[in-house]
Design an enzyme around this catalytic site. Structure first.
Site, PDB file in Angstrom:
ATOM      1  N   HIS A 181      -5.894  -1.724  -4.501  1.00 23.97           N
ATOM      2  CA  HIS A 181      -6.394  -0.624  -3.697  1.00 23.97           C
ATOM      3  C   HIS A 181      -7.450   0.093  -4.495  1.00 23.97           C
ATOM      4  CE1 HIS A 181      -2.352  -1.491  -2.059  1.00 23.97           C
ATOM      5  NE2 HIS A 181      -3.107  -1.605  -0.988  1.00 23.97           N
ATOM      6  N   CYS A 241       0.788  -1.235   0.000  1.00 22.38           N
ATOM      7  CA  CYS A 241       0.000   0.000   0.000  1.00 22.38           C
ATOM      8  C   CYS A 241       0.820   1.286   0.000  1.00 22.38           C
ATOM      9  CB  CYS A 241      -1.036  -0.001   1.109  1.00 22.38           C
ATOM     10  SG  CYS A 241      -0.744  -1.131   2.452  1.00 22.38           S
TER      11      CYS A 241
END
Length: 596
Positions: free
Chosen positions: A346, A295
């Site tokens: 994401h 991330c």
RNA sequence: GCCACUUUAGCUCAAUUGGUAGAGCAGCUGAUUUGUAAUCAGCAGGUUAAGGGUUCAAGUCCCUUAGGUGGCUCCA
């Protein structure tokens, strides 16, 4: 029926009517009672064989029971038969289980006198004036009950393993010996359970991984799998399958660096919260961390440019290789490794597109799992005690996830307080061919990163708004998922996943040329083949291909050369007759395309 | 990390109470030319995980290190 004889008498009287009403639940409960009593009987046997041992706790668990003991002499697996024998004596003695309620103080004095410090410690933590003491024969134990009426009712039990366990699960406490066993209300069920364990052992992915030449491990890299050609094919096919879905569902894919400077990890919070699990390296007085998650790197990409509400939801995937330092003792084949590939993505959303985004992911999970024949269950985890964000934020976030599940009419269980500190999540637990469950997929709503990295988009009103971020993984760890697949299929992968799909077996080397012709035709269609040109007899070649679990074998000899056909043998269905080569190709391509 | 167990040929496993490390499969070579789960013969393959110790003698006993296996709250 038999149910209440397994309850302790008093409880049974109490529950009698209800018991009749909920037979199924009670069958489970009676099994639990039986196993709990079995653990007491085991403790009694151990005290006989190892006088002076100190008892911890001995509960019934999902498939059996255990008892934690500070044994006066070390107990090893070799001692289990002796303990079983002693247990059998206790069973034969037909001791009744009797219950006595005494005051907590009296109980403390009693266990102090018996030299059972762990029991005393437990008692001190119990928030009640009265406690129950259960006795069978010379043995007595602190216990909530219920128990079976008599030891004689324990008709089928087996001790399984010995291991270490910290007192109350805390590493700072003493290490006790935990003995695991199981018990059933009839010998047949016990046999079936033991057979299931054997079956599970046979399909252990570590064993099959070696036999089928899929992957390996080396001392030089504990917990770091080496993918061999066939295993890598499997892994690549899984990625390819997911990529196809990404294209269908509007994802883009990126790749971020394996290591990044420490400043990033300080900003992301990993430095403070996750450092223990990270690998580091240093050069030119700069510190780098090997990424344990994708991330933070992905966020740098998001930040590169301005984003509009018009691009939302923005779905960015990454098959990222991450490394995490797992304690040496927890490593387990492909299930628990230190380096693995995630099918990460994401999703950046606006409040308006959040629910839709979640629904899309759930649908994708459903699609993928069903493709492998997995059933699965769903859990929604809510705000934990230690967490960030306002009550209102959590409310909106949790509702977003819940509404999506409700919209799809999916059954799910709620795990109160089990969410991540940065947001609520939905977890997917899949069920494999022999009934075991594995947590794989996850959708996590993240309220932390958008704040920390100041992630925004420009809304319809021309103003900046905080973006909503979802993490999602469906396979989870591809390594782990591959391990599960190996066990689920017991190595017999469906055609589309088989590293080698077809083996061509010439009856003798006179037919090698024809085999090569067939090979060429199949290769043209991207069918993964392997020809056996060894000078062995056909039976040998078949056996070899069979043990490699190749889905199709094509036998070619004189008849086939003349008729321009191939003789088909399926790994399970056996001899499948002769087909024109083109017919076989059409058939196999169809099967491959359908992923059936 | 901690507890217990474990590590012998590429793989699966043997080796009495401490007394010269063996087999099958796989590999290589040769013969065989084969019809639906193993053709025959020969060859090669090891500092017994690594290091140290005890002993006349260690695969075997002891210690250290590394890897692996089963576990380490499913809460009386």
């Amino acid at each position: 029926m038999l149910f209440f004889c397994f309850f302790d008498i008093i409880t049974a009287c109490f529950l009698n009517e209800e018991v009749m009403a909920k037979q199924e639940l009670d069958a489970l409960q009676s099994l639990e009672t039986l196993r709990h009593s079995a653990s007491h009987i085991m403790a009694q046997a151990i005290l006989r064989l190892y006088p002076g041992s100190k008892l911890g706790i001995g509960p019934a668990i999902k498939d059996g029971f255990y008892y934690d003991i500070d044994a006066s002499k070390p107990v090893t697996e070799e001692d289990l038969p002796r303990i079983e024998e002693e247990m059998q004596k206790i069973v034969n003695a037909d001791f009744p289980f009797s219950r006595e309620e005494i005051s907590k103080d009296k109980a403390i004095a009693l266990f102090q006198k018996m030299g059972q410090p762990f029991k005393v410690e437990l008692l001190k933590d119990i928030d009640a004036d009265k406690v129950n003491i259960y006795k069978q024969g010379e043995f007595e134990d602190l216990c909530r009950g219920p128990h079976i009426p008599s030891t004689k009712l324990l008709k089928a039990f087996k001790l399984l393993s010995v291991s270490g366990a910290y007192w109350r699960g805390n590493e700072k406490n003493a290490m006790l010996t935990r003995i695991y066993g199981t018990a059933f209300d009839n010998p047949k069920s016990l046999r079936e359970y033991l057979t299931m364990l054997e079956e599970a052992k046979k399909r252990d992915h570590r064993k099959l991984g070696k036999e089928l030449d899929l992957f390996s491990f080396h001392e030089e890299g504990p917990g770091l799998p080496f993918w061999k050609p066939k295993g890598l094919m499997l892994k690549s096919l899984l990625i390819e399958f997911m990529r196809e879905q990404h294209v269908q569902r509007g994802y883009v894919e990126i790749e971020t660096p394996t290591m990044l400077r420490d400043i990033l990890w300080k900003k992301s919070g990993h430095w403070d919260n996750y450092r223990e699990n990270m690998f580091f390296t240093e050069k030119d007085e700069e510190n780098y961390a090997i990424k344990p998650m994708n991330c933070p790197g992905g966020l740098l990409v998001y930040q590169e440019e301005m984003h509009s509400y018009k691009e939302m939801p923005l779905k960015i995937a990454e098959f990222g290789k991450v490394h995490r330092f797992e304690r040496s003792g927890v490593l387990q084949g492909l299930f628990r490794v230190r380096g693995f590939t995630q099918d990460d993505a994401h999703i950046f959303a606006t409040p308006e597109t959040l629910q839709k985004s979640v629904i899309e992911v759930i649908e994708l999970v459903d699609f993928i799992y069903k493709a492998f024949g997995f059933e699965y269950s769903v859990e929604l985890s809510t705000r934990p005690e230690k967490s960030m964000g306002s009550e209102e934020q959590w409310e909106i976030a949790t509702k977003g996830l819940r509404n999506a599940l409700d919209f799809l009419k999916i059954d799910y269980q709620i795990n109160e307080g089990d969410g991540a500190f940065y947001g609520p999540k939905i977890d997917f637990h899949l069920k494999d061919a022999i009934g075991r469950t594995h947590q794989c997929g996850t959708i996590q709503l993240d309220m932390n990163f958008p704040e920390r990295f100041d992630l925004n988009y420009i809304g319809e009103d021309g103003k900046e708004h905080r973006v909503i971020m979802l993490h999602r993984a469906i396979y989870g760890s591809i390594e782990r998922f591959t391990g599960i697949l190996i066990e689920h299929f017991a190595g017999k992968f469906p055609l589309w996943l088989s590293p080698v799909q077809v083996s061509i077996l010439p009856v003798s080397d006179k037919f090698n040329d024809y085999a090569l012709e067939i090979e060429k035709l199949l290769k043209k269609e991207k069918i993964r083949i392997n020809s056996d040109f060894s000078s062995e007899k056909l039976g040998y070649k078949i056996r070899k291909a069979q043990m490699e679990k190749t889905p199709y074998m094509l036998i070619v000899g004189e008849k086939e050369v003349e008729a321009k056909t191939v003789s088909i043998r399926h790994r399970e269905k056996g001899d499948g007759g002769n087909l024109k080569c083109e017919q076989f190709i059409a058939q196999i391509l169809e099967e491959n395309k359908n992923r059936s």
